[in-house]
Structures are given as structure tokens and as C-alpha cells.
Design an enzyme around this catalytic site. Structure first.
Site, mmCIF file in Angstrom:
data_model
loop_
_atom_site.group_PDB
_atom_site.id
_atom_site.type_symbol
_atom_site.label_atom_id
_atom_site.label_comp_id
_atom_site.label_asym_id
_atom_site.label_seq_id
_atom_site.Cartn_x
_atom_site.Cartn_y
_atom_site.Cartn_z
ATOM 1 N N LYS A 1 -1.916 -1.746 -5.672
ATOM 2 C CA LYS A 1 -3.057 -2.134 -6.579
ATOM 3 C C LYS A 1 -3.030 -0.750 -7.661
ATOM 4 O O LYS A 1 -3.221 -0.912 -8.615
ATOM 5 C CB LYS A 1 -4.260 -2.228 -5.895
ATOM 6 C CG LYS A 1 -4.582 -3.399 -5.086
ATOM 7 C CD LYS A 1 -6.118 -3.754 -4.730
ATOM 8 C CE LYS A 1 -6.620 -2.581 -4.221
ATOM 9 N NZ LYS A 1 -8.147 -2.947 -3.793
ATOM 10 N N ILE B 1 0.236 6.749 4.460
ATOM 11 C CA ILE B 1 1.355 6.292 5.302
ATOM 12 C C ILE B 1 2.326 5.501 4.817
ATOM 13 O O ILE B 1 3.702 5.742 5.029
ATOM 14 C CB ILE B 1 0.986 5.543 6.780
ATOM 15 C CG1 ILE B 1 -0.156 6.542 7.313
ATOM 16 C CG2 ILE B 1 1.990 5.189 7.525
ATOM 17 C CD1 ILE B 1 -0.813 6.154 8.403
ATOM 18 N N GLY B 2 1.939 4.566 4.020
ATOM 19 C CA GLY B 2 3.284 3.700 3.229
ATOM 20 C C GLY B 2 4.009 4.586 2.296
ATOM 21 O O GLY B 2 5.064 4.306 2.480
ATOM 22 N N GLY C 1 0.782 -1.315 -0.026
ATOM 23 C CA GLY C 1 0.119 -0.045 -0.170
ATOM 24 C C GLY C 1 0.880 1.377 0.037
ATOM 25 O O GLY C 1 0.534 2.202 0.630
ATOM 26 N N TYR D 1 -14.155 -4.826 11.604
ATOM 27 C CA TYR D 1 -12.914 -3.913 11.303
ATOM 28 C C TYR D 1 -12.000 -4.316 12.719
ATOM 29 O O TYR D 1 -10.857 -4.533 12.329
ATOM 30 C CB TYR D 1 -13.186 -2.431 11.424
ATOM 31 C CG TYR D 1 -11.998 -1.502 11.334
ATOM 32 C CD1 TYR D 1 -11.055 -1.613 10.147
ATOM 33 C CD2 TYR D 1 -11.604 -0.735 12.224
ATOM 34 C CE1 TYR D 1 -9.827 -1.062 10.271
ATOM 35 C CE2 TYR D 1 -10.526 0.142 12.398
ATOM 36 C CZ TYR D 1 -9.427 -0.171 11.194
ATOM 37 O OH TYR D 1 -8.349 0.624 11.086
#
Length: 407
Positions: free
Chosen positions: A39, A19-20, A14, A165
């Protein structure tokens, strides 16, 4: 502690945005190699950034990049990204499990497609990426796995409003708990990092509003904290559930974090799963007509105050119907119709379609109306349950600001 991450290879899920990407950019400044496993190959109509634009920025920052189209739900895609990354850079030293899916819905409002997505990306995706990374990490001189997941807090309030979640996110944390012990003899550090406050990412925009973003910190605080973990000797730190603020305090002696605020001076929203620090709200109470209601279980005065706002213009602007369920009040059901006519607020159940149902106790409701607690703060801290249109719920913040100025 190693000197820096120059020449190290970091696999980040990601990493095309948020943040990634921030962690990738921080590593790139040292001259690290970054495998961008995400993706987004084509531009999103609403969200900026792709794996290719991220790769370009990483290289401009001083690192090397390998963009890989990866959906962490599919083993073949993940496996190929590891193989390609190791071939290009000569190995893999660090895995950052950042990819995550979110839906803040209760059990009845969580369809199984959303349930499966969250668990496949968060828990299963983290397990899969870690499993495939281990053979490569065993060859590294300072191997790390870092999961962006919360401490395992079993307070029921973090389960009751968004069970699916929480289960999915805690699955990432369970990987830390188990793998840190499992991989101890291999010298592979496995830790978790979580923010103290809300972070201004696409997830915040999805579940919140512009106001919520203003009460957040930038992704840089997580990137700086992650960096401090990843340069440590892997054998000296493992199995830890770390908070961004605490890492920077302990490693850098930092005590002022204003530089990370989206808007310095705004009260910050505390993130999910943390009990030890409550969000700070410094807004004053409303005028006298609200003061008695704020301390008791009666919400009538607050409802009467809301009536001051009703107008055809407001109806046109909001175009929605709210239902309020006040759990401890003498009259538990109220509705605010901002979809029809001049608007209406009354007790009872609305005779028609409700767009947003908000459940809370009278104290929380009165504080929201008076301006001493924002709906986003109440929601983030688990004091407010929302069913229906989240965006409509967040419009209440501007409504409360209007009320405060008119009293």
C-alpha cells in the site's frame, strides 16, 4: 532443488518494508523479478520505505522490480498487479503472502473495525492472492506459495489474550493446510514459514519497545529461510509448517544464529504460537527481600520494593496509572500511581482513570519485579495480559531495571 531464483518472478505482498522486503532483497541477489504488492506509495511520517524505494533497492541488488499499489483487501487491485506482473515478466513463479495486520487485544477490547481489518488482510487477503495466483503458477516449472503464518497450535493460551488476531493469523495457516492438498496434482507447493524468535519489524515496535527490539533477530533470518524453501523442488515439499531456525539447520547445517541477533548476547524473545521452546532469561534474582515473595503467592514484598522508586521525577517521566490484578494472591488488586504527586502504590482499586491494567499470577509479578523475567517476555509467552496503553506497559522494563540497581 533448482540452482537459484535467477529469472524467476516472485509476487510478494507487503514488500515495501520488513520481512517482505528482506525476502525480496534476498531473491534479487539471484537476479529474480519481484512484484512489490503493497500500500505504501507515499512516505509514512514514522516508518521508512515505499514501494518505489524498495524497487530501487531491489534493482541495485541485482533484480528487476515492479512496484504495484495494492491493498490485499481489494480484488481489483490484486488482480491488476498479477496481470501487470505477468505481462512485464512473462509469468509468475512464486507467491509470498506476507501482508498482515495485528492487534493484540482481548475480545472486549477489539472493536469490529480492527477485527475486520485483521481478517480481511490476513485470512481473506491470503486466500484472495492465492486464488488469483493459481492460474499463473500452474504454468510455472517450479511454483510455490509461501505464507508467513504459524503452525496450528491449539493451546488455549494463544487464544485467550488475543483471539481475533489468532483467528486471523490461523486463517493464513488454514490456507496452507487446505491448498497444499487441493493443489497437489498441479505440483504447486504451499507451505508456511514462521520465526522461532521475535523479529525486529514495525510490528515489534508497535506492540513493544526498544528493549523488545534488542531481544529480537533481524529480518535476514526469515529471508534466508524463505529462500531455502523457494529453491527446493516444489513437488518435494508441500503442506509443511516450517520454522526459520529449523530450515537453516536442515538445509545449511547452521547451528549458530548469532549473526541474526539485533544485539548478540541478549536473551531472545520467543515468538507467538510456539510451545516447545521457552524464552531464555538469564537475569539474576533481586536481593533477599524479594526471594521469599518470588516463590509464593504473596506480592507484598515486591510492592514494597517498588515503593523505593517513587519520586516526583518518575511521576513526570511515566505520567500514567497502572492497575495490577494478581490472580492467585490474597490481595488481588493493586495500583501504581505514577501520574499524581510523588507517586503512590497501594492495594485496592484506584479511584480514577487507569491507563494500563496488567493481569498475571503472583509468580510472574514477583519475577518481573526481581528482574528474572521481563514484561515483554511475560507478554509474548502469554503469561501477562495487558489492557490499555501498550507503550506504558513496556516502560515497566526500565522501571524494573532501576529497581534492580537500587536494591
Amino acid at each position: 532443488m533448482i540452482k537459484n531464483l535467477a529469472g524467476k518472478t516472485i509476487f510478494i505482498t507487503g514488500a515495501s518494508r520488513g520481512i517482505g522486503k528482506a525476502i525480496a532483497m534476498r531473491c534479487a541477489r539471484d537476479g529474480a523479478n519481484v512484484i512489490i504488492a503493497a500500500k505504501t506509495a507515499e512516505p509514512h511520517p514514522k516508518l521508512p520505505g515505499t514501494i518505489y524505494t524498495a524497487a530501487k533497492e531491489i534493482e541495485q541488488a541485482g533484480g528487476q522490480a515492479l512496484p504495484c499499489i495494492v491493498d490485499v483487501r481489494f480484488e481489483d487491485q490484486v488482480s491488476k498487479a498479477f496481470e501487470d506482473g505477468a505481462k512485464k515478466f512473462g509469468g509468475i513463479d512464486i507467491l509470498v503472502n506476507n501482508a498482515s495486520a495485528i492487534s493484540l487485544t482481548g475480545t472486549l477490547d477489539t472493536n469490529m473495525k480492527k477485527y475486520d481489518l485483521m481478517n480481511q488482510v490476513n485470512a481473506r487477503g491470503t486466500f484472495l492472492c492465492s486464488k488469483l495466483a493459481i492460474p499463473y503458477l500452474k504454468k510455472s516449472s517450479n511454483p510455490h506459495i509461501l505464507n508467513l503464518s504459524p503452525p496450528l497450535n491449539l493451546n488455549p493460551k494463544w487464544f485467550k489474550n488475543n483471539l481475533a488476531y489468532t483467528m486471523a493469523k490461523y486463517g493464513m495457516s488454514f490456507c496452507v493446510l487446505g491448498m497444499s492438498e487441493e493443489l497437489k496434482e498441479d505440483g504447486i507447493a504451499v507451505n508456511a514459514l514462521w520465526p522461532r524468535t521475535a523479529i525486529a519489524t514495525d510490528a515489534i515496535d508497535f506492540i513493544g519497545s526498544v528493549e523488545m527490539r534488542k531481544q529480537s533477530r533481524t529480518t535476514d533470518i526469515m529471508a534466508d529461510a524463505a529462500y531455502q524453501i523457494l529453491v527446493k523442488d516444489a513437488k518435494s515439499i508441500s503442506g509443511k509448517f516450517l520454522i526459520d531456525e529449523d530450515v537453516l539447520k536442515n538445509e545449511l547445517g547452521m547451528s549458530n544464529f548469532d549473526k541474526y541477533a539485533v544485539e548478540p548476547g541478549n536473551p531472545l524473545l520467543m515468538d507467538f504460537f510456539l510451545d516447545d521452546v521457552e524464552g531464555q532469561e538469564s537475569l539474576p534474582m533481586g536481593k533477599d527481600e524479594l526471594s521469599s515473595a518470588a516463590s509464593g503467592s504473596d506480592v507484598t514484598a515486591s510492592m514494597n520494593a517498588l515503593k523505593k522508586l517513587l519520586s516526583p521525577e518518575l511521576v513526570q517521566k511515566i505520567n500514567g496509572v497502572y492497575a495490577f490484578k494478581i490472580t492467585d494472591a490474597n490481595i488481588t488488586d493493586w495500583y501504581l500511581d505514577l501520574k499524581n504527586g510523588d507517586g503512590k502504590i497501594d492495594s485496592g482499586v484506584f479511584n480514577g482513570q487507569v491507563n494500563c491494567t496488567m493481569t498475571m499470577n503472583s509468580d510472574v509479578f514477583n519475577k518481573m519485579i526481581s528482574g528474572s523475567m521481563k514484561p515483554t517476555m511475560a507478554f509474548m509467552s502469554g503469561k501477562l495480559k495487558i489492557k490499555g496503553e501498550m507503550g506504558l506497559a513496556m516502560k515497566l522494563e526500565k522501571l524494573m531495571s532501576s529497581l534492580k540497581s537500587k536494591l
